[in-house]
Motif scaffolding. Structure first.
Motif, PDB file in Angstrom:
ATOM      1  N   GLU A  32       0.834  -1.210   0.000  1.00 44.29           N
ATOM      2  CA  GLU A  32       0.000   0.000   0.000  1.00 44.29           C
ATOM      3  C   GLU A  32       0.868   1.259   0.000  1.00 44.29           C
ATOM      4  OE1 GLU A  32      -2.779  -0.071   3.249  1.00 44.29           O
ATOM      5  OE2 GLU A  32      -3.663  -1.961   2.594  1.00 44.29           O
ATOM      6  N   ALA A  33       1.917   1.248   0.810  1.00 45.07           N
ATOM      7  CA  ALA A  33       2.824   2.392   0.859  1.00 45.07           C
ATOM      8  C   ALA A  33       3.509   2.583  -0.482  1.00 45.07           C
ATOM      9  CB  ALA A  33       3.862   2.201   1.968  1.00 45.07           C
ATOM     10  N   HIS A  34       3.962   1.485  -1.068  1.00 40.31           N
ATOM     11  CA  HIS A  34       4.629   1.591  -2.370  1.00 40.31           C
ATOM     12  C   HIS A  34       3.668   2.110  -3.437  1.00 40.31           C
ATOM     13  CE1 HIS A  34       7.551   0.937  -5.467  1.00 40.31           C
ATOM     14  NE2 HIS A  34       6.610   0.342  -6.172  1.00 40.31           N
ATOM     15  N   GLN A  35       2.448   1.629  -3.407  1.00 41.23           N
ATOM     16  CA  GLN A  35       1.454   2.091  -4.386  1.00 41.23           C
ATOM     17  C   GLN A  35       1.244   3.600  -4.269  1.00 41.23           C
ATOM     18  OE1 GLN A  35      -2.496   0.506  -3.849  1.00 41.23           O
ATOM     19  NE2 GLN A  35      -3.067   0.957  -5.956  1.00 41.23           N
ATOM     20  N   ALA A  36       1.115   4.093  -3.053  1.00 43.21           N
ATOM     21  CA  ALA A  36       0.935   5.532  -2.858  1.00 43.21           C
ATOM     22  C   ALA A  36       2.167   6.301  -3.315  1.00 43.21           C
ATOM     23  CB  ALA A  36       0.631   5.832  -1.391  1.00 43.21           C
ATOM     24  N   LEU A  37       3.328   5.842  -2.896  1.00 38.14           N
ATOM     25  CA  LEU A  37       4.548   6.577  -3.215  1.00 38.14           C
ATOM     26  C   LEU A  37       4.934   6.459  -4.683  1.00 38.14           C
ATOM     27  CD1 LEU A  37       6.558   6.029   0.058  1.00 38.14           C
ATOM     28  CD2 LEU A  37       5.366   8.087  -0.711  1.00 38.14           C
ATOM     29  N   THR A  38       4.396   5.474  -5.391  1.00 39.97           N
ATOM     30  CA  THR A  38       4.613   5.388  -6.831  1.00 39.97           C
ATOM     31  C   THR A  38       3.993   6.596  -7.530  1.00 39.97           C
ATOM     32  OG1 THR A  38       4.798   2.992  -6.824  1.00 39.97           O
ATOM     33  CG2 THR A  38       4.135   4.006  -8.897  1.00 39.97           C
ATOM     34  N   LEU A  39       2.836   7.026  -7.071  1.00 44.38           N
ATOM     35  CA  LEU A  39       2.215   8.229  -7.632  1.00 44.38           C
ATOM     36  C   LEU A  39       3.117   9.442  -7.424  1.00 44.38           C
ATOM     37  CD1 LEU A  39      -0.283   9.502  -8.991  1.00 44.38           C
ATOM     38  CD2 LEU A  39      -1.213   9.839  -6.705  1.00 44.38           C
ATOM     39  N   LEU A  40       3.675   9.571  -6.236  1.00 41.49           N
ATOM     40  CA  LEU A  40       4.605  10.665  -5.957  1.00 41.49           C
ATOM     41  C   LEU A  40       5.849  10.547  -6.831  1.00 41.49           C
ATOM     42  CD1 LEU A  40       5.521  13.108  -4.282  1.00 41.49           C
ATOM     43  CD2 LEU A  40       6.356  11.477  -2.563  1.00 41.49           C
ATOM     44  N   ASP A  41       6.374   9.346  -6.971  1.00 40.23           N
ATOM     45  CA  ASP A  41       7.549   9.126  -7.807  1.00 40.23           C
ATOM     46  C   ASP A  41       7.284   9.559  -9.247  1.00 40.23           C
ATOM     47  OD1 ASP A  41      10.313   7.865  -7.749  1.00 40.23           O
ATOM     48  OD2 ASP A  41       9.391   6.745  -9.398  1.00 40.23           O
ATOM     49  N   GLN A  42       6.125   9.218  -9.772  1.00 42.42           N
ATOM     50  CA  GLN A  42       5.761   9.626 -11.134  1.00 42.42           C
ATOM     51  C   GLN A  42       5.667  11.150 -11.243  1.00 42.42           C
ATOM     52  OE1 GLN A  42       2.150   7.350 -11.582  1.00 42.42           O
ATOM     53  NE2 GLN A  42       3.251   5.506 -12.170  1.00 42.42           N
ATOM     54  N   HIS A  43       5.101  11.782 -10.232  1.00 37.50           N
ATOM     55  CA  HIS A  43       4.985  13.242 -10.226  1.00 37.50           C
ATOM     56  C   HIS A  43       6.370  13.899 -10.231  1.00 37.50           C
ATOM     57  CE1 HIS A  43       3.274  17.188  -9.415  1.00 37.50           C
ATOM     58  NE2 HIS A  43       4.154  17.324  -8.436  1.00 37.50           N
ATOM     59  N   LEU A  44       7.301  13.310  -9.502  1.00 36.33           N
ATOM     60  CA  LEU A  44       8.647  13.883  -9.388  1.00 36.33           C
ATOM     61  C   LEU A  44       9.565  13.513 -10.547  1.00 36.33           C
ATOM     62  CD1 LEU A  44       9.236  13.387  -5.562  1.00 36.33           C
ATOM     63  CD2 LEU A  44       8.830  15.559  -6.758  1.00 36.33           C
ATOM     64  N   ALA A  45       9.095  12.718 -11.476  1.00 36.55           N
ATOM     65  CA  ALA A  45       9.947  12.264 -12.579  1.00 36.55           C
ATOM     66  C   ALA A  45      10.471  13.413 -13.432  1.00 36.55           C
ATOM     67  CB  ALA A  45       9.186  11.258 -13.450  1.00 36.55           C
ATOM     68  N   ASP A  46       9.730  14.492 -13.533  1.00 37.16           N
ATOM     69  CA  ASP A  46      10.161  15.600 -14.397  1.00 37.16           C
ATOM     70  C   ASP A  46      10.269  16.934 -13.659  1.00 37.16           C
ATOM     71  OD1 ASP A  46       7.469  16.042 -14.012  1.00 37.16           O
ATOM     72  OD2 ASP A  46       6.982  16.283 -16.132  1.00 37.16           O
ATOM     73  N   ARG A  47      10.446  16.868 -12.353  1.00 35.21           N
ATOM     74  CA  ARG A  47      10.618  18.097 -11.562  1.00 35.21           C
ATOM     75  C   ARG A  47      11.450  17.774 -10.330  1.00 35.21           C
ATOM     76  NH1 ARG A  47       5.408  16.652 -11.812  1.00 35.21           N
ATOM     77  NH2 ARG A  47       4.817  18.395 -13.107  1.00 35.21           N
ATOM     78  N   ALA A  48      12.148  18.764  -9.831  1.00 37.62           N
ATOM     79  CA  ALA A  48      13.018  18.559  -8.669  1.00 37.62           C
ATOM     80  C   ALA A  48      12.235  18.492  -7.359  1.00 37.62           C
ATOM     81  CB  ALA A  48      14.054  19.678  -8.595  1.00 37.62           C
ATOM     82  N   TYR A  49      11.151  19.245  -7.288  1.00 34.94           N
ATOM     83  CA  TYR A  49      10.344  19.338  -6.069  1.00 34.94           C
ATOM     84  C   TYR A  49       8.872  19.225  -6.436  1.00 34.94           C
ATOM     85  CZ  TYR A  49      14.694  21.125  -4.156  1.00 34.94           C
ATOM     86  OH  TYR A  49      16.002  21.255  -3.770  1.00 34.94           O
ATOM     87  N   ILE A  50       8.031  19.114  -5.448  1.00 34.24           N
ATOM     88  CA  ILE A  50       6.598  18.934  -5.678  1.00 34.24           C
ATOM     89  C   ILE A  50       6.021  20.007  -6.608  1.00 34.24           C
ATOM     90  CG2 ILE A  50       4.309  18.922  -4.583  1.00 34.24           C
ATOM     91  CD1 ILE A  50       5.973  16.389  -4.084  1.00 34.24           C
ATOM     92  N   CYS A  51       6.379  21.255  -6.368  1.00 32.65           N
ATOM     93  CA  CYS A  51       5.804  22.359  -7.154  1.00 32.65           C
ATOM     94  C   CYS A  51       6.722  22.842  -8.273  1.00 32.65           C
ATOM     95  CB  CYS A  51       5.439  23.512  -6.233  1.00 32.65           C
ATOM     96  SG  CYS A  51       4.064  23.136  -5.137  1.00 32.65           S
ATOM     97  N   GLY A  52       7.709  22.070  -8.630  1.00 30.62           N
ATOM     98  CA  GLY A  52       8.585  22.471  -9.724  1.00 30.62           C
ATOM     99  C   GLY A  52      10.041  22.491  -9.316  1.00 30.62           C
ATOM    100  N   ASN A  53      10.677  23.641  -9.502  1.00 30.22           N
ATOM    101  CA  ASN A  53      12.112  23.753  -9.245  1.00 30.22           C
ATOM    102  C   ASN A  53      12.448  24.342  -7.892  1.00 30.22           C
ATOM    103  OD1 ASN A  53      12.848  22.657 -11.753  1.00 30.22           O
ATOM    104  ND2 ASN A  53      12.485  24.620 -12.750  1.00 30.22           N
ATOM    105  N   SER A  54      11.433  24.651  -7.086  1.00 28.25           N
ATOM    106  CA  SER A  54      11.673  25.267  -5.783  1.00 28.25           C
ATOM    107  C   SER A  54      11.068  24.432  -4.661  1.00 28.25           C
ATOM    108  CB  SER A  54      11.065  26.676  -5.732  1.00 28.25           C
ATOM    109  OG  SER A  54      11.659  27.502  -6.695  1.00 28.25           O
ATOM    110  N   PHE A  55      11.813  24.338  -3.580  1.00 23.59           N
ATOM    111  CA  PHE A  55      11.339  23.665  -2.370  1.00 23.59           C
ATOM    112  C   PHE A  55      10.231  24.507  -1.755  1.00 23.59           C
ATOM    113  CE2 PHE A  55      11.603  22.796   2.191  1.00 23.59           C
ATOM    114  CZ  PHE A  55      11.680  21.409   2.209  1.00 23.59           C
ATOM    115  N   THR A  56       9.089  23.876  -1.475  1.00 22.13           N
ATOM    116  CA  THR A  56       7.952  24.582  -0.875  1.00 22.13           C
ATOM    117  C   THR A  56       7.433  23.789   0.327  1.00 22.13           C
ATOM    118  OG1 THR A  56       6.227  23.465  -2.159  1.00 22.13           O
ATOM    119  CG2 THR A  56       7.232  25.459  -3.149  1.00 22.13           C
ATOM    120  N   MET A  57       6.400  24.325   0.929  1.00 19.85           N
ATOM    121  CA  MET A  57       5.778  23.683   2.084  1.00 19.85           C
ATOM    122  C   MET A  57       5.288  22.276   1.753  1.00 19.85           C
ATOM    123  SD  MET A  57       2.318  25.916   2.365  1.00 19.85           S
ATOM    124  CE  MET A  57       0.985  25.735   1.196  1.00 19.85           C
ATOM    125  N   ALA A  58       4.971  21.998   0.498  1.00 21.23           N
ATOM    126  CA  ALA A  58       4.487  20.672   0.109  1.00 21.23           C
ATOM    127  C   ALA A  58       5.544  19.597   0.291  1.00 21.23           C
ATOM    128  CB  ALA A  58       4.017  20.688  -1.346  1.00 21.23           C
TER     129      ALA A  58
END
Length: 134
Positions: A84-110
């Motif tokens: 279950e943890a891997h399944q959830a974090l796979t979505l995050l991994d896919q999101h981060l595939a083309d960006r350094a941080y959650i919201c792009g190139n800058s570290f944010t509260m996310a």
């Protein structure tokens, strides 16, 4: 009498995501707390997702391993939580595939609560498939 909690001058606040948002709004406005409404919405979305989808299986996996005596561990439960943890974090991994941080190139509260989830996940002694972007 709530944990986590902070006191900032005469202001007290509890609940971890509220604390992160407050601190970022007060002390990181425009950087940690994005000023662009769409970027802020993305940060909020991932913070909520962290709490509603990623945190649960990771913390229960932690409890089932680290906080449970070796002779009392349930391998089936651990495998289910790991998956279950891997399944959830796979979505995050896919999101981060083309960006350094959650919201792009800058570290944010996310990135703060998701960093906590990822740290705990990668420090539980279970076999897991790679998540190269997390």
């Amino acid at each position: 009498r709530m944990i986590p909690a902070i006191r900032d001058g005469d202001f007290a606040l509890w609940e971890s995501l509220s604390i992160v948002r407050y601190l970022c709004d007060c002390y990181g406005a425009g950087t940690l707390s994005p000023s662009d409404p769409k970027t802020r919405a993305i940060a909020d979305q991932w913070m909520e997702w962290s709490a509603s989808r990623a945190f649960g299986p990771v913390i229960y996996l932690f409890f089932a391993t680290v906080r449970t005596q070796l002779d009392q561990r349930d391998p089936e439960k651990i495998a289910k939580l790991r998956d279950e943890a891997h399944q959830a974090l796979t979505l995050l991994d896919q999101h981060l595939a083309d960006r350094a941080y959650i919201c792009g190139n800058s570290f944010t509260m996310a990135d703060i609560p998701l960093g906590c989830v990822a740290y705990r996940y990668f420090n539980v002694d279970v076999e897991r498939p790679p998540l190269p972007h997390v």
